[in-house]
Structure formats: C-alpha cells, structure tokens
Design a protein around this motif. Structure first.
Motif, short mmCIF file in Angstrom:
data_model
loop_
_atom_site.label_atom_id
_atom_site.label_comp_id
_atom_site.label_asym_id
_atom_site.label_seq_id
_atom_site.Cartn_x
_atom_site.Cartn_y
_atom_site.Cartn_z
N HIS A 53 2.15 38.80 -26.19
CA HIS A 53 2.50 39.59 -25.04
C HIS A 53 3.02 40.91 -25.13
N ALA A 93 2.07 37.10 -18.09
CA ALA A 93 2.50 37.19 -16.80
C ALA A 93 1.77 38.10 -16.01
N LYS A 137 1.02 30.89 -24.25
CA LYS A 137 0.92 30.99 -22.91
C LYS A 137 0.67 32.60 -22.68
N GLY A 178 -5.91 34.25 -16.03
CA GLY A 178 -5.53 33.19 -16.00
C GLY A 178 -7.45 32.22 -16.00
#
Length: 360
Positions: A135, A239, A236, A327
C-alpha cells in the motif's frame, strides 16, 4: 468457476528438494536443498486429493500456526528493500538524477534515496507487513526495517539447514566405495508449515475433495501432515494506483519465456525491476514417464527461475486500465509461462501494490 481451499503441509522430517543443478556423488561433494518449488507443492496437493488435480495450485507460502489458532502467512523480503550496514533501510526507486544513463530498461536506474553502498535486506516478513509495503505506506526515503517490515532476525530463519552425509549406491543398491557426499536439508521450526491455495471446482462434491491426512512432500519419500487451513487469505491490494503506478511482487518463483522479463500488460511500461540472482529449478513428471514408458530422469527439465521476492515497477498511461489489470492479476499467476501447466502448478503468482516517486 472455482472456490479456494488452503491446505497446510507440515513436514514430519526435514525437507529435501534439490536446487536443480546436476549432482554426481564422488565428483561433487555437497548437494544443496531449497524450499519446495511450486511444482513440488502441486504434486503434494495432487497426492493429498487422491490423485485428483485442482484447477490450479498457488503456492507454496510459508506460514506459522499461532497461539490463537490461526495461520500467519510469511513472504520473502521484497528485493527492492536495501539498507546501509547498520543503518536505515530504503526502497530502490527510479532516480531522475540518473537520466541519460542507458540500460536495457531505457533511461534511468533504480537507486536508494541516499547515495552509498547498500546491501539487500533479507528474511521473511509477515503478511500484515507486506500489506503495508504493497500500500506504499513505507517511506522510500528511509525507514526502520525492524519496526516497519518486522523481518525474522538473522539466525532465526523459519527453515533451519541440516547437513546429512550420504553414500552413493550402485544399480544393485550396494554402496559405492569412496562416494561419500553431503546433502543440505531444510527443517521447518516448530509450528511452521507450507501452505497452498487450491482452486477447486465450485460444484465439486465435498467428500471427493477431502484431503488425505498425509502426503509425500519433496524427495526421499518424506511425508507431511495435511490439514485444511481455513480463514487464510492473501494480503489485500491497494484501492487506488496514483499516477498509474503499479507494483508487482512475486510471491512464488516465476518461469517466463523471456527470462527475468515478465509479459507486460497493454498500456504499461516497465519503469524498474529489482530481481535477485536466478535459481535453477528442475521438474519431472511421473505421469509423463509412465505414458512414455521411460525413466523418470528422462522427463526432467531444467530452467532458471526468477526467485520469489522480485519486484517490478509498472506505470500505466490509463488509471482505469491500471486498476482493472491490478484487480484481475492480484494473487494470480502472471503469464504466459515458459511452458504449459507451469502457471497452474503455482509459478509466477504476483501480489499487486503501488509505489511512490523518489523523495516523496
């Protein structure tokens, strides 16, 4: 369609997986072992499912079973993490000051924010720390390695090397005089195991896909206990990807047609790459040997793999295309591979992140 099921393989003894290079007792004296390859864990998964093959296997991933009854995934330190001896750590990033220096990537090189001689940081980091890295919450301009990425300190590696003495044998399985050699095995520490993410058919009947309790893992007919690992997931992805900047981290070794260069998605340029030294990987197929009615050794193929931990920095012209590709690609094999079925065996699985410009 498929559903994910994680399996944990806990070795009962040491793990013996050859590094792929030819070895002849009496000429060479040390046979090195490496952590299980994706093809190794894929073979163990197939054995665990009673010779049934999932649609794909993604792994192996080293993990520790915690006191809370959960599996904590660990990954190799990203290759773009470097440090000055005894000092802070930095991230290798494209350096505008090096513009005009031509490499096979074009202009510019990867460099730390501070000049000087650096060394690669090594070790295993937990999934939570890797998520922070993906991130882009780690400062490229310098950070405390212990606090930010929390690697296992040197000397406490989860895989402990053990040296064994062997003696070559004749075809009659008798000892060959004078043909002693050493082999290095790996012993996982207590509560550590190799995990594999299996893509099972979504309509598969539960009893048919219930794994056996024991399966062979690696060479020497060594066994591992097999359990279903529930509640496990990959780190993860972020975004958003500001400026179209996408980072691809190799979670498993990759075998690509163009060596260390991955197949680039449309609309993306490769800005930089941090790639450790290649590793030889050998694979063989008992099934192919049976079908060809030949010896197992005759089916062995040797290739050079990009090690897990390699990092690729991409820049997309279109932000929406960057998000779409990220994604779709996250926690999946980045292909096409060098040969058929290497991706479904688990080679080239990447985790997607983003990256910051230098001095940001």
């Amino acid at each position: 369609m498929s559903r994910e099921q994680w399996l944990a393989f806990t070795p009962r003894d040491t793990v013996a997986v050859r590094d792929g290079r030819p070895f002849r007792a009496g000429v060479d004296f040390v046979a090195e072992s490496v952590p299980p390859w994706p093809s190794t864990i894929a073979g163990a998964v197939r054995a665990a499912y009673g010779d049934r093959e999932p649609q794909a296997v993604r792994g192996p991933v080293l993990a520790k079973f915690t006191d809370t009854g959960e599996w904590n995934l660990h990954f190799p330190m990203p290759a773009d993490v470097v440090r000055f001896p005894g000092g802070r750590a930095y991230l290798l990033r494209p350096d505008p000051e090096l513009a005009g220096i031509i490499t096979d990537l074009g202009e510019g090189l990867l460099a730390p924010a501070r000049k000087g001689k650096v060394e690669p940081a090594e070790g295993w980091i937990p999934a939570s720390a890797l998520t922070t890295y993906l991130h882009a919450k780690v400062s490229p301009g310098g950070f405390d390695l212990r606090k930010e990425l929390r690697p296992y300190r040197q000397g406490a590696d989860p895989l402990v090397p053990e040296r064994r003495v062997g003696l070559a044998r004749t075809r009659a399985r008798t000892a060959r005089e004078g043909y002693f050699y050493q082999s290095v095995h790996l012993r996982p520490r207590e509560n550590w195991a190799f995990l594999a993410c299996c893509d099972l058919p979504s309509d598969a009947e539960e009893p048919l896909w219930r794994p056996r309790n024991v399966a062979q893992l690696g060479g020497g007919s060594r066994l591992a206990d097999v359990t279903e690992a529930d509640g496990v997931d990959w780190p993860k992805p972020p975004a958003a990807f500001p400026g179209g900047r996408v980072l691809a981290y190799l979670a498993t070794p990759a075998l690509w047609r163009d060596g260390w260069r991955p197949p680039l998605p449309q609309g993306a340029e490769l800005v930089g790459a941090a790639v450790p030294a290649p590793r030889p990987v050998a694979s063989s197929s008992p099934r192919t040997a049976r079908e060809r009615r030949t010896k197992l050794l005759d089916t062995v193929s040797l290739r050079w793999a990009v090690p897990a931990g390699a990092v690729y920095l991409l820049r997309f012209e279109d932000l929406s295309r960057a998000a779409e590709w990220a994604g779709r690609q996250h926690a999946r094999p980045w292909g096409p591979p060098a040969a058929e079925r290497l991706d479904t065996a688990g080679f080239g699985v990447v985790l997607i992140g983003t990256w910051k410009e230098p001095h940001s």
